[in-house]
Design a protein around this motif. Structure first.
Motif, PDB file in Angstrom:
ATOM      1  N   PHE A  25       0.813  -1.203   0.000  1.00  0.00           N
ATOM      2  CA  PHE A  25       0.000   0.000   0.000  1.00  0.00           C
ATOM      3  C   PHE A  25       0.861   1.273   0.000  1.00  0.00           C
ATOM      4  O   PHE A  25       1.969   1.289   0.551  1.00  0.00           O
ATOM      5  CB  PHE A  25      -0.913   0.039   1.231  1.00  0.00           C
ATOM      6  CG  PHE A  25      -1.880  -1.099   1.306  1.00  0.00           C
ATOM      7  CD1 PHE A  25      -3.148  -1.004   0.744  1.00  0.00           C
ATOM      8  CD2 PHE A  25      -1.521  -2.277   1.948  1.00  0.00           C
ATOM      9  CE1 PHE A  25      -4.040  -2.067   0.818  1.00  0.00           C
ATOM     10  CE2 PHE A  25      -2.409  -3.344   2.028  1.00  0.00           C
ATOM     11  CZ  PHE A  25      -3.675  -3.237   1.463  1.00  0.00           C
ATOM     12  N   ASN A  26       0.329   2.310  -0.618  1.00  0.00           N
ATOM     13  CA  ASN A  26       0.900   3.651  -0.535  1.00  0.00           C
ATOM     14  C   ASN A  26       0.398   4.256   0.762  1.00  0.00           C
ATOM     15  O   ASN A  26      -0.812   4.423   0.953  1.00  0.00           O
ATOM     16  CB  ASN A  26       0.452   4.482  -1.743  1.00  0.00           C
ATOM     17  CG  ASN A  26       1.057   5.871  -1.744  1.00  0.00           C
ATOM     18  OD1 ASN A  26       1.065   6.557  -0.729  1.00  0.00           O
ATOM     19  ND2 ASN A  26       1.540   6.298  -2.896  1.00  0.00           N
ATOM     20  N   THR A  29      -1.878   7.557   0.487  1.00  0.00           N
ATOM     21  CA  THR A  29      -3.233   7.442  -0.059  1.00  0.00           C
ATOM     22  C   THR A  29      -4.019   6.277   0.527  1.00  0.00           C
ATOM     23  O   THR A  29      -5.246   6.250   0.455  1.00  0.00           O
ATOM     24  CB  THR A  29      -3.182   7.262  -1.589  1.00  0.00           C
ATOM     25  OG1 THR A  29      -2.545   6.013  -1.891  1.00  0.00           O
ATOM     26  CG2 THR A  29      -2.401   8.394  -2.235  1.00  0.00           C
ATOM     27  N   ARG A  31      -4.025   3.425  -0.688  1.00  0.00           N
ATOM     28  CA  ARG A  31      -4.433   2.564  -1.804  1.00  0.00           C
ATOM     29  C   ARG A  31      -3.420   1.451  -2.058  1.00  0.00           C
ATOM     30  O   ARG A  31      -2.206   1.656  -1.935  1.00  0.00           O
ATOM     31  CB  ARG A  31      -4.597   3.401  -3.076  1.00  0.00           C
ATOM     32  CG  ARG A  31      -5.691   4.440  -2.997  1.00  0.00           C
ATOM     33  CD  ARG A  31      -5.796   5.231  -4.289  1.00  0.00           C
ATOM     34  NE  ARG A  31      -6.089   4.374  -5.432  1.00  0.00           N
ATOM     35  CZ  ARG A  31      -6.189   4.810  -6.684  1.00  0.00           C
ATOM     36  NH1 ARG A  31      -5.992   6.095  -6.953  1.00  0.00           N
ATOM     37  NH2 ARG A  31      -6.475   3.961  -7.660  1.00  0.00           N
ATOM     38  N   GLU A  32      -3.948   0.279  -2.419  1.00  0.00           N
ATOM     39  CA  GLU A  32      -3.065  -0.822  -2.789  1.00  0.00           C
ATOM     40  C   GLU A  32      -2.380  -0.498  -4.113  1.00  0.00           C
ATOM     41  O   GLU A  32      -2.996   0.085  -5.020  1.00  0.00           O
ATOM     42  CB  GLU A  32      -3.843  -2.128  -2.939  1.00  0.00           C
ATOM     43  CG  GLU A  32      -2.951  -3.321  -3.276  1.00  0.00           C
ATOM     44  CD  GLU A  32      -3.718  -4.620  -3.465  1.00  0.00           C
ATOM     45  OE1 GLU A  32      -3.071  -5.655  -3.724  1.00  0.00           O
ATOM     46  OE2 GLU A  32      -4.975  -4.586  -3.367  1.00  0.00           O
ATOM     47  N   ILE A  33      -1.113  -0.858  -4.223  1.00  0.00           N
ATOM     48  CA  ILE A  33      -0.367  -0.601  -5.447  1.00  0.00           C
ATOM     49  C   ILE A  33       0.253  -1.906  -5.957  1.00  0.00           C
ATOM     50  O   ILE A  33       0.396  -2.868  -5.220  1.00  0.00           O
ATOM     51  CB  ILE A  33       0.742   0.446  -5.231  1.00  0.00           C
ATOM     52  CG1 ILE A  33       1.688   0.005  -4.102  1.00  0.00           C
ATOM     53  CG2 ILE A  33       0.152   1.809  -4.912  1.00  0.00           C
ATOM     54  CD1 ILE A  33       2.864   0.933  -3.885  1.00  0.00           C
TER      55      ILE A  33
END
Length: 203
Positions: A25-26, A29, A31-33
């Protein structure tokens, strides 16, 4: 020039992982990357781009967990998309990829060799692609003569040999070379190092 690896401190400040699921994750944010990338015939890894450089997600997760970049990482269950921390082990402390037998899925052209086709299914080139110390080594051979596959296979087996991989790691590649009808035809034209490898390791 290839960019240097991101520092561990910077990596841990900007990213975090769920070690139980193998997700990255980031941190900014949440969010998964990462994206699924094909590195060979039916062989996939998850990759992520950080500051203009590509990284394999399993290596990033390992570095986040242990605070150092590993030399070689082995997926214990053989599933290269299973990046759970419990499925990752460092080649410096366990049997690593270089000491494993044949990959579960290998190209009939030999390990490390694939064929690229256009949208119509017409062959474009053969590709040699292997991983050495976490880095992908790749070279394409245009299908412009009948010996293109043999040249690609010989190039690949040389890369494996010079990188110190044990013979059993690329048994399928050696078999594919011996079965290639161009092998005997072009044997006397091989470079000396290629000839020695084939005659010393294949016979």
């Amino acid at each position: 020039m290839k960019k240097e690896l991101i520092s561990i401190a910077d990596l841990q400040a900007r990213y975090h992982a769920d070690f139980e699921t193998g997700q990255l994750f980031n941190s900014a944010t949440g969010r998964e990357i990462g994206y699924k990338d094909e590195v060979g015939e039916d062989t996939f890894y998850k990759r992520v781009n950080i500051d203009g450089r590509g990284y394999y997600v399993h290596r990033v997760i390992f570095a986040l967990a242990y605070g150092a970049w590993p030399d070689i990482i082995d997926h214990i269950d053989g599933n290269s998309l299973n990046n759970k921390l419990t499925n990752l082990r460092s080649g410096s402390t366990s049997t690593n990829m270089r000491n494993r037998g044949r990959a579960r899925t290998e190209s009939k052209l030999g390990r490390g060799v694939t064929i690229n086709r256009d949208k119509n299914g017409t062959p474009r080139y053969y590709r040699s692609q292997i991983m050495i110390n976490g880095e992908t080594c790749q070279k394409d051979f245009k299908i412009d003569d009948e010996a293109a596959l043999l040249h690609c296979q010989l190039y690949t087996i040389n890369k494996y040999h010079k990188a110190g991989f044990p013979n059993r790691h690329f048994e399928s590649l050696k078999s594919a070379i011996l079965e290639n009808p161009q092998y005997q035809t072009f044997c006397d034209k091989l470079a000396s190092d290629e000839y020695q490898i084939l005659n010393g390791d294949l016979n």
